[in-house]
Design an enzyme around this catalytic site. Structure first.
Site, short mmCIF file in Angstrom:
data_model
loop_
_atom_site.label_atom_id
_atom_site.label_comp_id
_atom_site.label_asym_id
_atom_site.label_seq_id
_atom_site.Cartn_x
_atom_site.Cartn_y
_atom_site.Cartn_z
N LEU A 115 0.86 -1.17 0.00
CA LEU A 115 0.00 0.00 0.00
C LEU A 115 0.90 1.23 0.00
O LEU A 115 1.96 1.22 0.64
CB LEU A 115 -0.90 0.03 1.24
CG LEU A 115 -1.95 -1.07 1.40
CD1 LEU A 115 -2.69 -0.92 2.73
CD2 LEU A 115 -2.95 -1.07 0.25
N ASP A 116 0.49 2.28 -0.69
CA ASP A 116 1.25 3.53 -0.65
C ASP A 116 1.39 4.01 0.79
O ASP A 116 0.55 3.70 1.64
CB ASP A 116 0.55 4.61 -1.48
CG ASP A 116 0.58 4.31 -2.97
OD1 ASP A 116 1.41 3.51 -3.41
OD2 ASP A 116 -0.26 4.89 -3.69
N LYS A 117 2.40 4.79 1.04
CA LYS A 117 2.68 5.31 2.38
C LYS A 117 1.44 5.94 3.02
O LYS A 117 1.13 5.68 4.19
CB LYS A 117 3.82 6.33 2.31
CG LYS A 117 4.14 7.01 3.64
CD LYS A 117 5.24 8.05 3.47
CE LYS A 117 5.53 8.76 4.78
NZ LYS A 117 6.59 9.79 4.64
#
Length: 333
Positions: free
Chosen positions: A146-148
Site C-alpha cells: 500500500l502507498d505510504k
C-alpha cells in the site's frame, strides 16, 4: 536520492544491454552496484529493465541510492492486527507507514515492525547479486503493498512457502480488494468500469498516467467504482480493483475527473479541507488462505480522518445520490 544522465553517441555500434552500457560509460557504477542501488531507470523517458537493448542516441536516466544499510532491523512499532495464524499476519496499516524499506525510508517501515512482532533477527542486506534476491531481502513477508499514505488491509507472509502461495494468488488476480475514498468532484454516474493502460508520466517520474487501451503505452489497469453519495462537489466512493498497478486508484480517479481529496501528487489543494491527507483506505480483502477451501473476508475499520471530513460535508451540503445511468458514463461501463 542521486541521479545521472547518459546519452548514447550517434555513432555507437556495439550491441549492449542497458546495464552493460552504464558500467561501460560510468566506471564507478558497475553492474552489481547498479542492481543494488538503482531505484529507477528510464530509457528515453520510459521505465526500463536492466536487460533492455540500447541503440544510438538513446538517453538513459538513472536514479539511485547509495547509503543502503547493512541490515534491516526489527523495530518495536505498534501494529493493528486484524487476523493472525502460523502463516500470515493481516494488518490494518496506519496512514504514513511505508510498507517496506527503500531509498529514503530504511527504517520505521511495516517490515521493521513485522520483524519485531515475529521475533525475528535483523535481515542482512545484499549489495551484489541478482536483482530479485536483493529486493527479496528488503521485503521479507511482503506480497503486495500500500502507498505510504494509504491506510487499511494488508496481508503479510510469515514464511517463504506462504509468501510464494500468496504471491501467486495476487499474480493470478484471485484476490478481491476493495477501497473507500473521498474525492473532489462528481463521477459521471453512480457506478462505472474504468479500463485504461497506466504508465509513468514522462513529464514527472513520480507520477503515473492513464492512457487509452488502444495504444501501446503502459500496462492494462481496471477499476470498478460505485459512488455511495455526493456532498456538494465531493463524493464518497467505493472502488474494487481488478489489477494492481502502482497508484492505480489515484490515477483512475484523476482520469475520471475526481482526484482523491488530499492527494498532493494527482490533485490540488481543497479550499474546504486545506490540510487534508490522502483520503484512500483499503477497506477489505477477500481471498483463500493456504490449505483452505473457502474464502475469508478481512475488513479494516474506517479511520477517524474519514469521519472528520464526512462530518463537515454533511453539515455543509445535502446528501445526493447520482443516477445509475448517464451518457457520459458509457465510456466507463
Amino acid at each position: 536520492m542521486f541521479s545521472f544522465t547518459l546519452k548514447v553517441p550517434p555513432d555507437f555500434e556495439n550491441s549492449f544491454r542497458l546495464d552493460q552500457y552504464v558500467a561501460f560509460a560510468k566506471s564507478e557504477m558497475n553492474r552489481s552496484k547498479l542492481k543494488a542501488c538503482a531505484q529507477s531507470i528510464l530509457l528515453n523517458g520510459k521505465e526500463a529493465k536492466l536487460s533492455a537493448k540500447i541503440k544510438p542516441n538513446d538517453v538513459i536516466d538513472v536514479f539511485w541510492e547509495e547509503n543502503i544499510p547493512e541490515n534491516i532491523e526489527p523495530e518495536n512499532i505498534p501494529l493493528k492486527i486484524i487476523y493472525e495464524d502460523e502463516n500470515v499476519t493481516v494488518i490494518n496499516k496506519k496512514q504514513g507507514v511505508v510498507t517496506h524499506p527503500a531509498a529514503g525510508n530504511w527504517n520505521g517501515t511495516l517490515v521493521n515492525a513485522l520483524l519485531f512482532h515475529w521475533g525475528k533477527e535483523a535481515v542482512p542486506q545484499l549489495k551484489e547479486g541478482r536483482t530479485n534476491e536483493i529486493l527479496q531481502k528488503r521485503r521479507p513477508g511482503i506480497v503486495h503493498r500500500l502507498d505510504k499514505d494509504t491506510s487499511g488491509v494488508i496481508i503479510t507472509a510469515k514464511n517463504r512457502e506462504t509468501e510464494k502461495y500468496l504471491g501467486s494468488q495476487f499474480k493470478e488476480r484471485l484476490v478481491q480488494k476493495e477501497y473507500v475514498c473521498i474525492v473532489s468532484g462528481r463521477p459521471p454516474a453512480s457506478s462505472g468500469d474504468i479500463q485504461t493502460c497506466i504508465a509513468r508520466d514522462p513529464k514527472n517520474r513520480q507520477r503515473f498516467k492513464a492512457f487509452d487501451i488502444t495504444g501501446e503505452e503502459g500496462k492494462f489497469a481496471r477499476s470498478i467504482y460505485h459512488c455511495i453519495a455526493c456532498f456538494g462537489n465531493y463524493s464518497l466512493m467505493r472502488v474494487r480493483i481488478k489489477t494492481g498497478r502502482t497508484h492505480q486508484i489515484r490515477v483512475h480517479m484523476k482520469y475520471l475527473g475526481c482526484p482523491i481529496l488530499g492527494d498532493k501528487l494527482y490533485g490540488s489543494q481543497s479550499k474546504l479541507f486545506p490540510n487534508a491527507t490522502l483520503m484512500l483506505h483499503s477497506r477489505q480483502m477477500i481471498l483463500k488462505l493456504q490449505n483452505e477451501t473457502t474464502y475469508r473476508r478481512f475488513k479494516a475499520s474506517i479511520p477517524e480522518r474519514f469521519f472528520e471530513v464526512l462530518h463537515i460535508l454533511k453539515k455543509t451540503y445535502p446528501k445526493e445520490v447520482l443516477p445509475k445511468e448517464c451518457k457520459k458514463c458509457k465510456a466507463y461501463r
